[in-house]
Design a protein around this motif. Sequence first.
Motif, PDB file in Angstrom:
ATOM      1  N   UNK A 105      36.433   5.782  -0.233  1.00 54.42           N
ATOM      2  CA  UNK A 105      36.749   6.908   0.218  1.00 54.42           C
ATOM      3  C   UNK A 105      35.682   8.163   0.003  1.00 54.42           C
ATOM      4  N   UNK A 106      35.340   8.057  -1.482  1.00 50.86           N
ATOM      5  CA  UNK A 106      34.448   9.190  -1.926  1.00 50.86           C
ATOM      6  C   UNK A 106      33.251   8.521  -1.584  1.00 50.86           C
ATOM      7  N   UNK A 107      32.873   7.281  -1.718  1.00 56.81           N
ATOM      8  CA  UNK A 107      31.396   6.692  -1.160  1.00 56.81           C
ATOM      9  C   UNK A 107      31.079   7.112   0.365  1.00 56.81           C
ATOM     10  N   UNK A 108      32.131   7.021   1.362  1.00 53.55           N
ATOM     11  CA  UNK A 108      32.116   7.431   2.685  1.00 53.55           C
ATOM     12  C   UNK A 108      31.704   8.741   2.731  1.00 53.55           C
ATOM     13  N   UNK A 109      32.237   9.667   1.953  1.00 49.83           N
ATOM     14  CA  UNK A 109      32.203  10.884   2.055  1.00 49.83           C
ATOM     15  C   UNK A 109      30.760  11.486   1.810  1.00 49.83           C
ATOM     16  N   UNK A 110      30.138  10.875   0.917  1.00 51.43           N
ATOM     17  CA  UNK A 110      28.547  11.073   0.918  1.00 51.43           C
ATOM     18  C   UNK A 110      27.840  10.460   1.716  1.00 51.43           C
ATOM     19  N   UNK A 111      28.409   9.424   2.490  1.00 53.42           N
ATOM     20  CA  UNK A 111      27.342   8.772   3.546  1.00 53.42           C
ATOM     21  C   UNK A 111      27.408   9.436   5.000  1.00 53.42           C
ATOM     22  N   UNK A 112      28.215  10.473   4.884  1.00 47.81           N
ATOM     23  CA  UNK A 112      28.186  11.371   6.329  1.00 47.81           C
ATOM     24  C   UNK A 112      26.780  11.856   6.359  1.00 47.81           C
ATOM     25  N   UNK A 113      26.527  12.144   7.777  1.00 45.65           N
ATOM     26  CA  UNK A 113      25.408  12.781   8.015  1.00 45.65           C
ATOM     27  C   UNK A 113      25.216  14.330   7.418  1.00 45.65           C
ATOM     28  N   UNK A 114      24.034  14.472   6.968  1.00 43.30           N
ATOM     29  CA  UNK A 114      23.952  15.837   6.471  1.00 43.30           C
ATOM     30  C   UNK A 114      24.208  17.319   7.393  1.00 43.30           C
ATOM     31  N   UNK A 115      24.136  16.834   8.724  1.00 40.77           N
ATOM     32  CA  UNK A 115      24.082  17.871  10.058  1.00 40.77           C
ATOM     33  C   UNK A 115      25.618  17.943  10.213  1.00 40.77           C
ATOM     34  N   UNK A 116      26.453  17.021   9.725  1.00 42.10           N
ATOM     35  CA  UNK A 116      27.876  16.747  10.386  1.00 42.10           C
ATOM     36  C   UNK A 116      28.446  18.543  10.212  1.00 42.10           C
ATOM     37  N   UNK A 133      38.633 -24.306  -4.158  1.00 40.51           N
ATOM     38  CA  UNK A 133      38.582 -25.165  -5.320  1.00 40.51           C
ATOM     39  C   UNK A 133      40.039 -25.269  -6.059  1.00 40.51           C
ATOM     40  N   UNK A 134      41.025 -24.553  -5.305  1.00 42.29           N
ATOM     41  CA  UNK A 134      42.378 -24.347  -5.710  1.00 42.29           C
ATOM     42  C   UNK A 134      42.169 -23.716  -7.190  1.00 42.29           C
ATOM     43  N   UNK A 135      41.268 -23.399  -7.709  1.00 46.01           N
ATOM     44  CA  UNK A 135      41.210 -22.786  -9.084  1.00 46.01           C
ATOM     45  C   UNK A 135      41.544 -21.418  -9.319  1.00 46.01           C
ATOM     46  N   UNK A 136      42.117 -20.877 -10.304  1.00 41.67           N
ATOM     47  CA  UNK A 136      42.376 -19.525 -10.443  1.00 41.67           C
ATOM     48  C   UNK A 136      41.097 -18.596 -10.902  1.00 41.67           C
ATOM     49  N   UNK A 137      40.302 -17.626 -10.292  1.00 42.78           N
ATOM     50  CA  UNK A 137      39.611 -16.887 -10.728  1.00 42.78           C
ATOM     51  C   UNK A 137      40.029 -15.625 -10.702  1.00 42.78           C
ATOM     52  N   UNK A 138      39.265 -14.916 -11.262  1.00 44.44           N
ATOM     53  CA  UNK A 138      39.181 -13.230 -11.469  1.00 44.44           C
ATOM     54  C   UNK A 138      38.418 -12.663 -10.492  1.00 44.44           C
ATOM     55  N   UNK A 139      38.928 -11.805  -9.799  1.00 39.97           N
ATOM     56  CA  UNK A 139      38.375 -10.996  -8.745  1.00 39.97           C
ATOM     57  C   UNK A 139      38.382  -9.547  -8.960  1.00 39.97           C
ATOM     58  N   UNK A 140      37.645  -8.561  -8.976  1.00 44.55           N
ATOM     59  CA  UNK A 140      37.652  -7.175  -9.128  1.00 44.55           C
ATOM     60  C   UNK A 140      37.248  -6.606  -7.838  1.00 44.55           C
ATOM     61  N   UNK A 141      38.277  -5.900  -7.157  1.00 46.84           N
ATOM     62  CA  UNK A 141      38.065  -5.053  -5.782  1.00 46.84           C
ATOM     63  C   UNK A 141      37.516  -3.728  -5.953  1.00 46.84           C
ATOM     64  N   UNK A 142      37.086  -3.518  -4.897  1.00 46.50           N
ATOM     65  CA  UNK A 142      36.431  -1.841  -4.885  1.00 46.50           C
ATOM     66  C   UNK A 142      37.853  -1.256  -4.671  1.00 46.50           C
ATOM     67  N   UNK A 143      38.086  -0.085  -5.387  1.00 48.41           N
ATOM     68  CA  UNK A 143      39.368   0.809  -5.270  1.00 48.41           C
ATOM     69  C   UNK A 143      39.314   1.391  -4.080  1.00 48.41           C
ATOM     70  N   UNK A 144      40.332   1.960  -3.476  1.00 57.32           N
ATOM     71  CA  UNK A 144      40.306   2.578  -2.141  1.00 57.32           C
ATOM     72  C   UNK A 144      39.731   4.289  -2.216  1.00 57.32           C
ATOM     73  N   UNK A 145      39.966   4.721  -3.566  1.00 58.25           N
ATOM     74  CA  UNK A 145      39.353   5.941  -3.850  1.00 58.25           C
ATOM     75  C   UNK A 145      37.968   5.969  -3.782  1.00 58.25           C
TER      76      UNK A 145
END
Length: 312
Positions: A156-167, A141-153
């Motif tokens: 990373x924290x989310x991935x930490x809890x998604x690891x398999x329990x037996x790892x 649309x060539x229009x300016x919109x506001x986008x909120x992106x997920x932070x890197x931290x």
Amino acid sequence: MPIKPLSVKSRNIFFYLSIVIFLIAVPVLVLYTTGYRFGEGIISKTGGISVYLSPSGSSLYINGKFNDTLGFLSRSFFVQDLKVGSYSIEVKKEGYYSWKKNIVVYPKIVTENYSFLSPEKFVLKEITQFSKPKDIVSTTTKETIKIATSTTEYLEVKALFEKKKLTKAEEKKEILAMENIYEKFSIDKADDILVSGKSIVYLKENVVLASWIGNVSDAPYFFHVSTSTVATTTAIFRSDEKISNIEFYPGRTDVVLMEMPSGIFALQLNVGSKMEDLRPVFIDPQSKIRISSNGEYFIKNKEGRFYSLELP
């Protein structure tokens, strides 16, 4: 006026008196240096206690009586000249749960103790999912919109809890197999495993156990069931509730953090620990705790929110 020399009789008196004083003083000195004290008309054996890892500003009480307060740079108490027998010791500091223990003082021995004072309140910082919205130009649309992106931290924290329990257990299996003790202690059936040097702490059917695979003389205090007996494997704590995960408390290999149905608790490793020995860290049902590769502690609550946890 010239001084007259002592008579032979006087010299003999001084000589024999010196011998008597020497014969009395030497045994007294030997008894004193080996832990004996004279009081109330009798000579009694004494010992001492030391209490390590106490925060500066904490106070020591023995049998309910104040003994000492640590200075700014001090981390341990040392008390000597205690009569042989049983004592109740307690370390207190404002803002912390007190630490109590019943100990036995033995003759000519300094009984070592390691305190654990858990803060009544921990510092939590929520890890927000989105960064501050930024102006982005839409390619359609060539229009300016506001986008909120997920932070890197957050990712990373989310991935930490998604690891398999037996790892964690699988990672430790190779280490323990090299020591040829993986099956010896039935660790292959453990629900969770922590390894620190020659000390192994593991979880099996809601029981926290510890095994020592090094020289008996080097075993940590929680393997000592008496002054002369070391148990290479011992049950530390039997829980009335399900324990789903254990982690070492930062900077300590004698304290573990445990995930339980009602929240996250800290427990010092002492043989025969009970439910009342648990110290609350994060009270929120179904919460989980993980440690990042750089040693940071994170919590996930039942609503899926993430927090960084600052532990002293």
